[in-house]
Design a protein around this motif. Structure first.
Motif, PDB file in Angstrom:
ATOM      1  N   ILE A  59       0.868  -1.178   0.000  1.00 43.87           N
ATOM      2  CA  ILE A  59       0.000   0.000   0.000  1.00 43.87           C
ATOM      3  C   ILE A  59       0.904   1.227   0.000  1.00 43.87           C
ATOM      4  O   ILE A  59       1.533   1.546   1.018  1.00 43.87           O
ATOM      5  CB  ILE A  59      -0.940   0.033   1.214  1.00 43.87           C
ATOM      6  N   ASP A  60       0.988   1.918  -1.143  1.00 46.81           N
ATOM      7  CA  ASP A  60       1.885   3.065  -1.280  1.00 46.81           C
ATOM      8  C   ASP A  60       1.105   4.312  -1.662  1.00 46.81           C
ATOM      9  O   ASP A  60       0.072   4.244  -2.329  1.00 46.81           O
ATOM     10  CB  ASP A  60       2.935   2.815  -2.375  1.00 46.81           C
ATOM     11  N   GLY A  61       1.636   5.473  -1.267  1.00 45.75           N
ATOM     12  CA  GLY A  61       1.105   6.747  -1.743  1.00 45.75           C
ATOM     13  C   GLY A  61      -0.256   7.097  -1.188  1.00 45.75           C
ATOM     14  O   GLY A  61      -0.713   6.549  -0.170  1.00 45.75           O
ATOM     15  N   HIS A  87       2.481  -4.273   3.531  1.00 44.30           N
ATOM     16  CA  HIS A  87       3.476  -3.215   3.702  1.00 44.30           C
ATOM     17  C   HIS A  87       2.797  -1.870   3.436  1.00 44.30           C
ATOM     18  O   HIS A  87       2.142  -1.701   2.402  1.00 44.30           O
ATOM     19  CB  HIS A  87       4.631  -3.400   2.724  1.00 44.30           C
ATOM     20  N   ILE A  88       2.972  -0.936   4.348  1.00 42.96           N
ATOM     21  CA  ILE A  88       2.338   0.373   4.206  1.00 42.96           C
ATOM     22  C   ILE A  88       3.397   1.467   4.181  1.00 42.96           C
ATOM     23  O   ILE A  88       4.291   1.508   5.028  1.00 42.96           O
ATOM     24  CB  ILE A  88       1.349   0.651   5.351  1.00 42.96           C
ATOM     25  N   ASN A  89       3.291   2.337   3.188  1.00 40.74           N
ATOM     26  CA  ASN A  89       4.113   3.542   3.119  1.00 40.74           C
ATOM     27  C   ASN A  89       3.228   4.638   2.532  1.00 40.74           C
ATOM     28  O   ASN A  89       3.255   4.913   1.338  1.00 40.74           O
ATOM     29  CB  ASN A  89       5.353   3.305   2.257  1.00 40.74           C
ATOM     30  N   SER A  90       2.418   5.248   3.394  1.00 39.57           N
ATOM     31  CA  SER A  90       1.387   6.177   2.912  1.00 39.57           C
ATOM     32  C   SER A  90       1.161   7.311   3.898  1.00 39.57           C
ATOM     33  O   SER A  90       1.102   7.093   5.111  1.00 39.57           O
ATOM     34  CB  SER A  90       0.065   5.421   2.697  1.00 39.57           C
ATOM     35  N   GLY A 120       7.972   3.246   5.779  1.00 39.66           N
ATOM     36  CA  GLY A 120       8.447   4.584   6.093  1.00 39.66           C
ATOM     37  C   GLY A 120       7.410   5.412   6.819  1.00 39.66           C
ATOM     38  O   GLY A 120       7.714   6.170   7.737  1.00 39.66           O
ATOM     39  N   LEU A 121       6.125   5.248   6.425  1.00 41.02           N
ATOM     40  CA  LEU A 121       5.090   6.145   6.912  1.00 41.02           C
ATOM     41  C   LEU A 121       3.726   5.466   6.921  1.00 41.02           C
ATOM     42  O   LEU A 121       3.346   4.814   5.943  1.00 41.02           O
ATOM     43  CB  LEU A 121       5.044   7.393   6.014  1.00 41.02           C
ATOM     44  N   ALA A 122       3.027   5.600   8.028  1.00 41.21           N
ATOM     45  CA  ALA A 122       1.615   5.189   8.092  1.00 41.21           C
ATOM     46  C   ALA A 122       0.903   6.265   8.885  1.00 41.21           C
ATOM     47  O   ALA A 122       0.714   6.167  10.099  1.00 41.21           O
ATOM     48  CB  ALA A 122       1.465   3.821   8.747  1.00 41.21           C
TER      49      ALA A 122
END
Length: 326
Positions: A59-61, A87-90, A120-122
């Motif tokens: 899950i990106d962006g 995997h989350i990077n959003s 990196g970011l959730a």
């Protein structure tokens, strides 16, 4: 004359053979494209996951409502994957889109062991997505949280006044299409927006409280809109463990009984033909075999999807594209 006749006959025989092999090559390439496209379709049988593997979902962006993503996750529910690592990077997205993704992952979790890894970011909607899982893993420097709701809109009223432009309107009620950005926001419109934000914020806080098992005191420490590092988040109960994908696999094995040694394979939520180099090559070979070299060259340079799109455009075009590399 006899010699000339033999030459003509030989040439015709060679042409027939060449045509035959061109057709055969085209049929083989088309069959390969169709087969590989079926495999690469979200959730189709054999989509990079099997009974002997763990599905990796990325899950990106920005997160928006997405019916294709929902369908792909529904198909993953019925797949033979042993478990799922998300995997989350959003940084988040729309509230509705985040809620839709949360609901999809909740349904998936009911059928398969599921764990979230924050890369990196959730933040905000990204964190709504993360708490669908019963176990959240993040790296020490990952950022999580930003629990809050925002409604932003530009207001051009002063600019329009400067340039001498006035927007006229006729509407059924004062709050219709408010705020519109062309006039100062009325107290009534601001109050209506404030009610929307507070209602969504209350829903977000209740979701965090329920999913993370927090009391009111713990909740108040994390719902002021800030983001926290993974190191901070574990003490605040926003996540459960520090680590990465290997940590997630170990948790699945030890806590969910997933068989040890399984491979982790990508499960694409939205694959496109242009993402698959094999399809580009196969399409080029097919067209070369049929003698359509110019189209094959275009596919080699731009990809299948763009070539098909351009082939379907009629009339005069004003089209910019990067120059083809030599």
């Amino acid at each position: 004359m006899s010699l000339d006749s033999d030459i003509i006959v030989d040439r015709r025989r060679i042409r027939r053979k060449l045509t035959f092999w061109r057709v055969m090559a085209a049929l083989i390439a088309i069959a390969a494209i169709a087969g590989f496209a079926l495999i690469a379709t979200p959730g189709a049988p054999g989509t990079f996951v099997s009974a002997g593997s763990i599905a990796r979902v990325q899950i990106d962006g920005l997160i928006r409502s997405d019916s294709d993503r929902t369908r792909a996750l529904e198909l993953l529910e019925d797949s033979q994957a042993a478990a799922v690592i998300v995997h989350i990077n959003s940084p988040g997205g729309t509230t509705a889109g985040s809620e839709q993704l949360y609901d999809s992952l909740t349904r998936l979790k009911a059928k398969k062991p599921l764990v979230v890894v924050v890369e990196g970011l959730a933040a905000s909607g990204g964190y709504i997505t993360a708490i669908a899982s019963d176990h959240i893993i993040a790296q020490q420097s990952s950022l999580v949280g930003s629990i809050g709701v925002l409604f932003q809109f530009p207001n051009f009223a002063e600019l329009l006044k400067t340039v001498g432009v006035k927007v006229e309107e006729v509407k059924s009620t004062p709050l219709k299409a408010a705020p519109n950005g062309f006039e100062p926001t009325s107290p009534e419109a601001r109050a209506a927006l404030d009610a929307l934000v507070k209602d969504s914020y209350a829903w977000f806080k209740d979701l965090v409280k329920q999913r993370r098992g927090m009391d009111d005191t713990q909740l108040e420490k994390v719902v002021d809109g800030r983001v926290f590092t993974g190191r901070q988040a574990i003490d605040l109960k926003l996540i459960d463990q520090l680590g990465d994908e290997k940590t997630a696999v170990t948790w699945l094995e030890e806590q969910k009984g997933v068989k040890k040694g399984l491979n982790v394979r990508d499960y694409k939520l939205e694959p496109r033909f242009s993402d698959l180099p094999f399809l580009k090559t196969a399409a080029s070979v097919t067209l070369e075999a049929l003698g359509l070299g110019s189209i094959a060259h275009q596919i080699a340079q731009t990809g299948v999807v763009q070539a098909v799109d351009r082939a379907g455009m009629d009339g005069m075009l004003a089209l910019w594209q990067p120059a083809a590399s030599n």
